[in-house]
Design a protein around this motif. Structure first.
Motif, PDB file in Angstrom:
ATOM      1  N   GLN A 131     -17.879  83.134 122.043  1.00 25.92           N
ATOM      2  CA  GLN A 131     -17.304  81.954 121.393  1.00 25.92           C
ATOM      3  C   GLN A 131     -16.579  82.337 120.102  1.00 25.92           C
ATOM      4  OE1 GLN A 131     -20.068  78.832 120.436  1.00 25.92           O
ATOM      5  NE2 GLN A 131     -18.480  77.466 119.702  1.00 25.92           N
ATOM      6  N   ASP A 132     -17.174  83.237 119.313  1.00 21.62           N
ATOM      7  CA  ASP A 132     -16.520  83.691 118.085  1.00 21.62           C
ATOM      8  C   ASP A 132     -15.212  84.417 118.398  1.00 21.62           C
ATOM      9  OD1 ASP A 132     -18.483  82.610 116.492  1.00 21.62           O
ATOM     10  OD2 ASP A 132     -19.506  84.530 116.128  1.00 21.62           O
ATOM     11  N   CYS A 133     -15.204  85.218 119.461  1.00 18.22           N
ATOM     12  CA  CYS A 133     -13.973  85.914 119.864  1.00 18.22           C
ATOM     13  C   CYS A 133     -12.902  84.895 120.249  1.00 18.22           C
ATOM     14  CB  CYS A 133     -14.238  86.857 121.033  1.00 18.22           C
ATOM     15  SG  CYS A 133     -15.118  88.350 120.558  1.00 18.22           S
ATOM     16  N   PHE A 134     -13.288  83.888 120.998  1.00 16.55           N
ATOM     17  CA  PHE A 134     -12.333  82.855 121.396  1.00 16.55           C
ATOM     18  C   PHE A 134     -11.764  82.147 120.164  1.00 16.55           C
ATOM     19  CE2 PHE A 134     -11.332  78.442 122.346  1.00 16.55           C
ATOM     20  CZ  PHE A 134     -10.387  78.611 123.342  1.00 16.55           C
ATOM     21  N   ILE A 135     -12.628  81.785 119.239  1.00 17.84           N
ATOM     22  CA  ILE A 135     -12.198  81.104 118.011  1.00 17.84           C
ATOM     23  C   ILE A 135     -11.257  82.005 117.215  1.00 17.84           C
ATOM     24  CG2 ILE A 135     -12.992  80.258 115.766  1.00 17.84           C
ATOM     25  CD1 ILE A 135     -15.558  79.288 117.287  1.00 17.84           C
ATOM     26  N   ALA A 136     -11.614  83.265 117.074  1.00 13.30           N
ATOM     27  CA  ALA A 136     -10.801  84.198 116.287  1.00 13.30           C
ATOM     28  C   ALA A 136      -9.424  84.392 116.915  1.00 13.30           C
ATOM     29  CB  ALA A 136     -11.522  85.530 116.150  1.00 13.30           C
ATOM     30  N   VAL A 137      -9.371  84.582 118.226  1.00 17.49           N
ATOM     31  CA  VAL A 137      -8.088  84.791 118.898  1.00 17.49           C
ATOM     32  C   VAL A 137      -7.241  83.521 118.833  1.00 17.49           C
ATOM     33  CG1 VAL A 137      -6.976  85.248 121.129  1.00 17.49           C
ATOM     34  CG2 VAL A 137      -8.879  86.663 120.375  1.00 17.49           C
ATOM     35  N   ALA A 138      -7.846  82.374 119.074  1.00 20.25           N
ATOM     36  CA  ALA A 138      -7.094  81.111 119.017  1.00 20.25           C
ATOM     37  C   ALA A 138      -6.547  80.864 117.614  1.00 20.25           C
ATOM     38  CB  ALA A 138      -7.979  79.946 119.454  1.00 20.25           C
ATOM     39  N   THR A 139      -7.349  81.143 116.597  1.00 17.65           N
ATOM     40  CA  THR A 139      -6.910  80.959 115.210  1.00 17.65           C
ATOM     41  C   THR A 139      -5.803  81.943 114.865  1.00 17.65           C
ATOM     42  OG1 THR A 139      -9.106  80.177 114.595  1.00 17.65           O
ATOM     43  CG2 THR A 139      -7.669  80.913 112.803  1.00 17.65           C
ATOM     44  N   ALA A 140      -5.990  83.202 115.225  1.00 13.71           N
ATOM     45  CA  ALA A 140      -4.966  84.216 114.945  1.00 13.71           C
ATOM     46  C   ALA A 140      -3.662  83.879 115.661  1.00 13.71           C
ATOM     47  CB  ALA A 140      -5.470  85.599 115.356  1.00 13.71           C
ATOM     48  N   ARG A 141      -3.749  83.425 116.911  1.00 14.81           N
ATOM     49  CA  ARG A 141      -2.547  83.058 117.662  1.00 14.81           C
ATOM     50  C   ARG A 141      -1.758  81.985 116.923  1.00 14.81           C
ATOM     51  NH1 ARG A 141      -3.816  79.484 121.511  1.00 14.81           N
ATOM     52  NH2 ARG A 141      -5.402  80.877 122.325  1.00 14.81           N
ATOM     53  N   ARG A 142      -2.456  80.957 116.452  1.00  9.69           N
ATOM     54  CA  ARG A 142      -1.786  79.887 115.701  1.00  9.69           C
ATOM     55  C   ARG A 142      -1.192  80.404 114.395  1.00  9.69           C
ATOM     56  NH1 ARG A 142      -6.469  76.947 116.977  1.00  9.69           N
ATOM     57  NH2 ARG A 142      -7.096  77.086 114.808  1.00  9.69           N
ATOM     58  N   MET A 143      -1.933  81.264 113.716  1.00 10.88           N
ATOM     59  CA  MET A 143      -1.451  81.787 112.446  1.00 10.88           C
ATOM     60  C   MET A 143      -0.227  82.682 112.640  1.00 10.88           C
ATOM     61  SD  MET A 143      -5.013  82.472 110.427  1.00 10.88           S
ATOM     62  CE  MET A 143      -4.203  82.933 108.888  1.00 10.88           C
ATOM     63  N   PHE A 144      -0.248  83.541 113.645  1.00 10.66           N
ATOM     64  CA  PHE A 144       0.911  84.392 113.918  1.00 10.66           C
ATOM     65  C   PHE A 144       2.116  83.546 114.299  1.00 10.66           C
ATOM     66  CE2 PHE A 144      -2.268  87.843 114.683  1.00 10.66           C
ATOM     67  CZ  PHE A 144      -1.789  88.725 113.725  1.00 10.66           C
ATOM     68  N   ALA A 145       1.901  82.511 115.082  1.00 14.82           N
ATOM     69  CA  ALA A 145       3.005  81.638 115.501  1.00 14.82           C
ATOM     70  C   ALA A 145       3.638  80.932 114.309  1.00 14.82           C
ATOM     71  CB  ALA A 145       2.508  80.612 116.522  1.00 14.82           C
ATOM     72  N   ASN A 146       2.833  80.645 113.288  1.00 13.08           N
ATOM     73  CA  ASN A 146       3.327  79.955 112.094  1.00 13.08           C
ATOM     74  C   ASN A 146       3.714  80.903 110.967  1.00 13.08           C
ATOM     75  OD1 ASN A 146       3.018  77.363 113.161  1.00 13.08           O
ATOM     76  ND2 ASN A 146       0.835  77.378 112.674  1.00 13.08           N
ATOM     77  N   GLY A 147       3.561  82.211 111.192  1.00  5.02           N
ATOM     78  CA  GLY A 147       3.896  83.189 110.165  1.00  5.02           C
ATOM     79  C   GLY A 147       2.924  83.208 109.007  1.00  5.02           C
ATOM     80  N   ALA A 148       1.719  82.725 109.230  1.00  2.04           N
ATOM     81  CA  ALA A 148       0.714  82.663 108.164  1.00  2.04           C
ATOM     82  C   ALA A 148      -0.052  83.973 108.057  1.00  2.04           C
ATOM     83  CB  ALA A 148      -0.262  81.523 108.427  1.00  2.04           C
ATOM     84  N   GLU A 149      -0.625  84.202 106.915  1.00  6.67           N
ATOM     85  CA  GLU A 149      -1.498  85.342 106.663  1.00  6.67           C
ATOM     86  C   GLU A 149      -2.853  84.815 106.220  1.00  6.67           C
ATOM     87  OE1 GLU A 149      -0.911  88.715 106.930  1.00  6.67           O
ATOM     88  OE2 GLU A 149       1.045  88.255 107.803  1.00  6.67           O
ATOM     89  N   PRO A 150      -3.930  85.498 106.586  1.00  9.16           N
ATOM     90  CA  PRO A 150      -5.259  85.016 106.172  1.00  9.16           C
ATOM     91  C   PRO A 150      -5.493  85.267 104.690  1.00  9.16           C
ATOM     92  CG  PRO A 150      -5.450  87.134 107.250  1.00  9.16           C
ATOM     93  CD  PRO A 150      -4.001  86.733 107.364  1.00  9.16           C
ATOM     94  N   HIS A 151      -6.284  84.407 104.102  1.00  9.20           N
ATOM     95  CA  HIS A 151      -6.715  84.575 102.723  1.00  9.20           C
ATOM     96  C   HIS A 151      -8.073  83.932 102.556  1.00  9.20           C
ATOM     97  CE1 HIS A 151      -4.857  80.595 102.676  1.00  9.20           C
ATOM     98  NE2 HIS A 151      -5.673  80.326 101.691  1.00  9.20           N
ATOM     99  N   LEU A 152      -8.815  84.449 101.649  1.00 12.02           N
ATOM    100  CA  LEU A 152     -10.121  83.867 101.349  1.00 12.02           C
ATOM    101  C   LEU A 152      -9.993  83.050 100.076  1.00 12.02           C
ATOM    102  CD1 LEU A 152     -12.419  86.927 102.052  1.00 12.02           C
ATOM    103  CD2 LEU A 152     -12.078  84.924 103.491  1.00 12.02           C
TER     104      LEU A 152
END
Length: 82
Positions: free
Chosen positions: A60-81
């Motif tokens: 489930q965590d892998c699914f969440i991470a991939v789905a989130t990363a996919r959306r972020m890459f599509a929007n040109g976003a970068e992760p930040h804390l």
């Protein structure tokens, strides 16, 4: 479900959140437009990479991470804390 100590907090998986920048970087090659195959990402390989590099993540965590990363890459976003 919200945290009773911080009702404004909607994040419920702090462990995944803490490693997400590393996860995001590990997934970068799989969502790079230059490496797509017939316009499709290599998402299926991204799941395998996560399980190999981060064995502590559940399916489930892998699914969440991939789905989130996919959306972020599509929007040109970068992760930040924050």
């Amino acid at each position: 479900m919200s945290d009773v100590n911080n009702p404004g907090e909607r994040r419920v998986n702090p462990a995944l959140r803490s490693i997400f920048p590393s996860v995001f970087e590990a997934l970068r090659p799989y969502f790079d437009p230059a490496t797509q195959w017939e316009g499709q990402s290599h998402e299926h390989l991204a799941y395998r990479r996560l399980k190999e590099q981060f064995p502590e993540l559940s399916a489930q965590d892998c699914f969440i991470a991939v789905a989130t990363a996919r959306r972020m890459f599509a929007n040109g976003a970068e992760p930040h804390l924050d």
